[in-house]
Motif scaffolding. Structure first.
Motif, PDB file in Angstrom:
ATOM      1  N   ALA A  44      49.170  29.154  34.707  1.00  0.00           N
ATOM      2  CA  ALA A  44      48.998  30.418  35.440  1.00  0.00           C
ATOM      3  C   ALA A  44      47.598  30.553  36.031  1.00  0.00           C
ATOM      4  O   ALA A  44      47.314  31.525  36.723  1.00  0.00           O
ATOM      5  CB  ALA A  44      49.293  31.595  34.511  1.00  0.00           C
ATOM      6  N   ARG A  45      46.737  29.602  35.793  1.00  0.00           N
ATOM      7  CA  ARG A  45      45.350  29.658  36.272  1.00  0.00           C
ATOM      8  C   ARG A  45      45.302  29.805  37.787  1.00  0.00           C
ATOM      9  O   ARG A  45      46.251  29.448  38.488  1.00  0.00           O
ATOM     10  CB  ARG A  45      44.596  28.405  35.863  1.00  0.00           C
ATOM     11  CG  ARG A  45      45.141  27.156  36.570  1.00  0.00           C
ATOM     12  CD  ARG A  45      44.242  25.997  36.426  1.00  0.00           C
ATOM     13  NE  ARG A  45      43.311  26.005  37.534  1.00  0.00           N
ATOM     14  CZ  ARG A  45      42.636  24.966  37.933  1.00  0.00           C
ATOM     15  NH1 ARG A  45      42.765  23.817  37.336  1.00  0.00           N
ATOM     16  NH2 ARG A  45      41.806  25.041  38.947  1.00  0.00           N
ATOM     17  N   HIS A  76      47.056  33.823  38.253  1.00  0.00           N
ATOM     18  CA  HIS A  76      45.891  34.664  37.964  1.00  0.00           C
ATOM     19  C   HIS A  76      44.968  34.733  39.181  1.00  0.00           C
ATOM     20  O   HIS A  76      44.936  33.797  39.990  1.00  0.00           O
ATOM     21  CB  HIS A  76      45.113  34.100  36.779  1.00  0.00           C
ATOM     22  CG  HIS A  76      45.876  34.112  35.503  1.00  0.00           C
ATOM     23  ND1 HIS A  76      45.440  33.475  34.370  1.00  0.00           N
ATOM     24  CD2 HIS A  76      47.050  34.692  35.155  1.00  0.00           C
ATOM     25  CE1 HIS A  76      46.305  33.655  33.393  1.00  0.00           C
ATOM     26  NE2 HIS A  76      47.296  34.385  33.846  1.00  0.00           N
ATOM     27  N   PRO A  77      44.196  35.811  39.298  1.00  0.00           N
ATOM     28  CA  PRO A  77      43.236  35.904  40.411  1.00  0.00           C
ATOM     29  C   PRO A  77      42.056  34.955  40.198  1.00  0.00           C
ATOM     30  O   PRO A  77      41.758  34.569  39.063  1.00  0.00           O
ATOM     31  CB  PRO A  77      42.787  37.363  40.360  1.00  0.00           C
ATOM     32  CG  PRO A  77      43.013  37.785  38.960  1.00  0.00           C
ATOM     33  CD  PRO A  77      44.198  37.011  38.465  1.00  0.00           C
ATOM     34  N   ASN A 106      34.512  39.383  46.632  1.00  0.00           N
ATOM     35  CA  ASN A 106      35.811  39.946  46.222  1.00  0.00           C
ATOM     36  C   ASN A 106      36.640  38.939  45.429  1.00  0.00           C
ATOM     37  O   ASN A 106      36.513  37.733  45.601  1.00  0.00           O
ATOM     38  CB  ASN A 106      36.609  40.367  47.459  1.00  0.00           C
ATOM     39  CG  ASN A 106      35.912  41.452  48.230  1.00  0.00           C
ATOM     40  OD1 ASN A 106      35.242  42.302  47.667  1.00  0.00           O
ATOM     41  ND2 ASN A 106      36.043  41.406  49.540  1.00  0.00           N
ATOM     42  N   ASP A 107      37.517  39.486  44.579  1.00  0.00           N
ATOM     43  CA  ASP A 107      38.482  38.652  43.875  1.00  0.00           C
ATOM     44  C   ASP A 107      39.508  38.126  44.872  1.00  0.00           C
ATOM     45  O   ASP A 107      39.761  38.738  45.910  1.00  0.00           O
ATOM     46  CB  ASP A 107      39.226  39.466  42.807  1.00  0.00           C
ATOM     47  CG  ASP A 107      38.305  39.918  41.684  1.00  0.00           C
ATOM     48  OD1 ASP A 107      37.132  39.513  41.673  1.00  0.00           O
ATOM     49  OD2 ASP A 107      38.776  40.678  40.821  1.00  0.00           O
ATOM     50  N   ILE A 108      40.121  37.017  44.542  1.00  0.00           N
ATOM     51  CA  ILE A 108      41.168  36.441  45.384  1.00  0.00           C
ATOM     52  C   ILE A 108      42.448  36.446  44.548  1.00  0.00           C
ATOM     53  O   ILE A 108      42.678  35.540  43.751  1.00  0.00           O
ATOM     54  CB  ILE A 108      40.802  35.024  45.846  1.00  0.00           C
ATOM     55  CG1 ILE A 108      39.454  35.059  46.564  1.00  0.00           C
ATOM     56  CG2 ILE A 108      41.896  34.452  46.735  1.00  0.00           C
ATOM     57  CD1 ILE A 108      38.846  33.724  46.787  1.00  0.00           C
ATOM     58  N   PRO A 109      43.282  37.488  44.710  1.00  0.00           N
ATOM     59  CA  PRO A 109      44.521  37.561  43.934  1.00  0.00           C
ATOM     60  C   PRO A 109      45.521  36.482  44.341  1.00  0.00           C
ATOM     61  O   PRO A 109      45.322  35.766  45.324  1.00  0.00           O
ATOM     62  CB  PRO A 109      45.071  38.953  44.253  1.00  0.00           C
ATOM     63  CG  PRO A 109      43.981  39.676  44.940  1.00  0.00           C
ATOM     64  CD  PRO A 109      43.070  38.649  45.536  1.00  0.00           C
ATOM     65  N   PRO A 144      39.571  35.570  35.361  1.00  0.00           N
ATOM     66  CA  PRO A 144      39.113  36.706  34.562  1.00  0.00           C
ATOM     67  C   PRO A 144      40.038  37.038  33.392  1.00  0.00           C
ATOM     68  O   PRO A 144      39.639  37.751  32.480  1.00  0.00           O
ATOM     69  CB  PRO A 144      39.074  37.853  35.578  1.00  0.00           C
ATOM     70  CG  PRO A 144      40.127  37.492  36.567  1.00  0.00           C
ATOM     71  CD  PRO A 144      40.085  35.991  36.667  1.00  0.00           C
ATOM     72  N   ILE A 145      41.249  36.520  33.399  1.00  0.00           N
ATOM     73  CA  ILE A 145      42.203  36.838  32.337  1.00  0.00           C
ATOM     74  C   ILE A 145      41.936  35.993  31.093  1.00  0.00           C
ATOM     75  O   ILE A 145      41.936  36.503  29.976  1.00  0.00           O
ATOM     76  CB  ILE A 145      43.647  36.672  32.854  1.00  0.00           C
ATOM     77  CG1 ILE A 145      43.889  37.698  33.967  1.00  0.00           C
ATOM     78  CG2 ILE A 145      44.663  36.831  31.725  1.00  0.00           C
ATOM     79  CD1 ILE A 145      45.176  37.552  34.718  1.00  0.00           C
TER      80      ILE A 145
END
Length: 191
Positions: A44-45, A76-77, A106-109, A144-145
């Motif tokens: 899921a990375r 995951h983002p 910014n995060d990249i979802p 981040p997860i």
């Protein structure tokens, strides 16, 4: 010493052996569950990949601009994406014509794209004929997860410009990678 099988507690022994087998099976089940969970978590990375071939644009100001469009195909983002792009001639004799470090705030979802632009303005003198170059893109980002960092390096080869015609970008052959790594190591450009 002699064994007295008449006084042997067979039922107690069967219960003890059954308990040991159950405990062993339980430990194996827990191990398999934890291993499967780790594999699923790793699958899921975040993972960045090209969504289309990198493009090269000639601008009016006589500069060359590469656009690399990446997509997060992981679940995951990706956070704290930073990149280092190094461009150098394919002969590996000269210093790089460009070293560009860039960080995305910014995060990249998941299923989101981001672009990296590489501008070679004033880096190349003759637009009609440009020698072949290597383009190395080193990406680093975090999940981040699970609080884990990842590194990804993409090795590209650009055949340059021949008689005013821009040539395509292709992936580097495995035989060229060692020479590239030696070149980058000698110039202390590896992070």
């Amino acid at each position: 010493m002699s064994w007295n099988f008449k006084n042997w507690n067979w039922s107690g022994s069967v219960v003890t052996i059954s308990t040991l087998i159950f405990a062993l099976v339980s430990l194996i089940s827990v191990y398999i569950s934890v291993t499967t969970w780790k594999i699923q978590r790793e699958a899921a990375r975040p993972y960045l990949t090209f969504i289309e071939s990198p493009s090269l644009h000639f601008t009016k100001e006589s500069s060359f601009e590469f656009e690399f469009r990446f997509k997060n195909v992981g679940t995951h983002p990706a956070t704290t994406l930073s990149s280092r792009i190094i461009v150098f001639e394919q002969q590996l004799l000269e210093k790089p014509i460009l070293i560009d470090d860039y960080t995305v705030v910014n995060d990249i979802p998941r299923d989101t794209t981001t672009s990296l632009l590489l501008n070679l303005k004033d880096k190349v003198l003759d637009e009609a004929n440009i020698h072949p170059h290597f383009i190395i893109i080193s990406l680093s980002y975090a999940d981040p997860i699970v609080h884990k960092s990842y590194n990804q390096t993409i090795y590209l080869k650009w055949a340059g410009v021949i008689a005013g015609k821009q040539q395509p970008l292709i992936h580097v052959e495995i035989s060229e990678k060692e020479n590239i790594l030696n070149y980058l190591n000698n110039l202390h450009l590896l992070k």
